[in-house]
Design a protein around this motif. Sequence first.
Motif, mmCIF file in Angstrom:
data_model
loop_
_atom_site.group_PDB
_atom_site.id
_atom_site.type_symbol
_atom_site.label_atom_id
_atom_site.label_comp_id
_atom_site.label_asym_id
_atom_site.label_seq_id
_atom_site.Cartn_x
_atom_site.Cartn_y
_atom_site.Cartn_z
ATOM 1 N N VAL A 43 -16.538 0.676 45.055
ATOM 2 C CA VAL A 43 -16.436 0.375 43.677
ATOM 3 C C VAL A 43 -14.585 0.364 43.698
ATOM 4 N N LEU A 51 -14.922 -5.417 38.789
ATOM 5 C CA LEU A 51 -16.201 -6.002 39.330
ATOM 6 C C LEU A 51 -16.289 -7.244 39.510
ATOM 7 N N ALA A 94 -13.574 -1.586 34.074
ATOM 8 C CA ALA A 94 -13.448 -1.438 35.942
ATOM 9 C C ALA A 94 -12.712 -1.338 36.041
#
Length: 716
Positions: free
Chosen positions: A16, A22, A187
């Motif tokens: 991550v 992302l 994200a």
Amino acid sequence: MISRPLFLRRAVDIAVASDPGLGRLQLGLAGAGNVTASLVAGYALALLLHAGPQGTVVFMLLSAVVAMIGTNALVDHRIRANAVTAAYFPLAMGAGLTAGTLLAPSQPASLSGFVVVMFLAVWVRRFGLAYFFYGFMLWNGYFFASFLKTTLVALPAMLVAIIVATAVVLLLSCTVFRRHPRRTLAAVFRSMSARQRGLARACAALIEAEPASPSAERASRAIFRARARVTEAALMSDGWAAHARALPEGWTASTLRARLLELQLGFDRLTIGARHLAASDAGPAVRRAALDAFGALAAANLARARAAAAALPELAAGEPRNVRAAAADLQRGFSIVTSVPNRPALSRAVQENEPEFVPAAGLVLGQLPGNPSVASDVDPRGGSWNPLTRLQFSSRQAVQVAVAGMLAILVGSLISGQRYYWAVIAAFVSFAGTGTRFDITRKSLLRVLGTLTGLVAGVLVAHLTNGHVVAALAVVVASIFCGNYLMRISYAYMIFFLTIMLSELYAILGEFSDQLLLLRLAETAAGAAVGIAVALVVTPVSTRDTIEVAQRSVVAATADLLDILRERALDPASVSSDVLDERIIAADNQLRRLVLVGEPLTRYQVWENRPRAIRRRLTLVANVVATARSLSHAVRQLPHADGELAAEIEKVADFARAVRDVTRDSEVEPEGPVLPGKALDPSTLAIALGEPAQAYSALDRLQALLKELSPQQVLS
């Protein structure tokens, strides 16, 4: 022994943290999906037009190229913007196809046109980001026409294939693979949290390590990288905050920026406190409490981290002053980091954005700008007699590409008269997404490395899938995904998987052989060598010059921030918090640009760098920005105007500009110090100065850092 849940958490954090927003994952999925759909569309079109076996291959290859370029170009979340960009794909690629078709009958004319097209493909980048991709379309169209020896009769059908592939990619980019700002910002927040936990682990490792040991040095470097990555995520959040649909419910872009900067202040306190505590003679109780707090933060247990840190000042009460100061920094840092929401709950509700909000770093294709954005402001090496040194960055690179193209054709033809284009491709892409001679050299070598390792893997995979077309196509699609996903980590990964993909395509077409792949390696190495030679000789941009220009930009941004702080100290009502936040994050962005070009040189390379000197310089500049941020916080807390403090801030601002203007070759140093010679220690001045004590202390520290940062003091 790391438990399985902790190991999995770290693995997830790594994935991550390495992909804020992302973007890489989405690019990988979009690349695989777009290429697959375009190949199917190209095949269907060939059947519809009765193109025959050769025509089918041509249609599918053209469709795949359009899909790969379009995947990278059509990443805007606005459908209209993507449609406008895609509308010119057929025109750009069609122009290359037409030119290549007309010149193909004459070998000299075709090769000369190749060089001209390479020049134009790079030169048009000056008109905007979309033209970067139009240039690639133009170049690929010419390459296909020259390579396939197309005729005017076949040209209309090929243009239809390009239009169909463009429509397919546009449709998928605006639907299945469309980027949603709200989800992207969420994200980015998750990535920031993961990077925060990585920073906590690095700080804990430094406290545990023996002072001045190799493990302590490694932990210190890990802290610097982790801190820079947190700043990067904050700047990306600031960039996405410019889009109203990305904002948390009830928040404005300025509110989000203020929270991010407050977090930055907390991270500053944590890293400074960890470094000071690690270098001190703190007792085991203090160290144990600090490790407990960092461990809890790394495990995402914010309440426990806050409670453990709250006990630090009391535990350090009987310790030396430097230990007490480190404990206070840690307690303050944990208090901020565990209380500021860096992952606010997002809503689908649309909030109106302030029209005056401008992000510190405008995003490029959803990401922060790369190395060329820094190198484009740097003057190339060369005498004043050389007119090329006075050209714009895109024009200089266009000349470099043209020269490299001519040499690559000559050298590549000596290796193979039919496959010379592999050398031309290697030379051409060396100047895509690069700015300095170090960037070009590194990218060229990574291309050769990726090709070499990819050949080994490609031969093995091709033999395993021999005779199994479905398996081979699955490998092609998987290679496209992996190449796009890992491209931003290392260019070598993309070339590795691209080489595997080409091996499979050659196998499907019945042209696969080990000799052919070895020939590709030789041509690629030749083209890379040509690209490196041209980068070193023709208007080279020095990495050291780029670092110095970026460093001066950081110091200039710090001076601008000090000007605003001076106004704020004179009249707290004259400068809004939004304006102050804007200047702080602008300094953060300039620091990011410096780290971007300097961080690769903090590791040993074969050429042109001294890692320790570069690390020292980057650390100094990072400390300048962190101290300026602390000063900003202290000035905000002033209960009333302070003319004396404002005068001292003005002196340090002038000193910063003097440091900025002094070059490595100057014979004089900037004058200083400009503040009183007495030690400006908060604990000493608190009684005499009251609230301004922290501001004076930060100002004194800032001046000392600027003095150390002057070119005569920094080994460059």
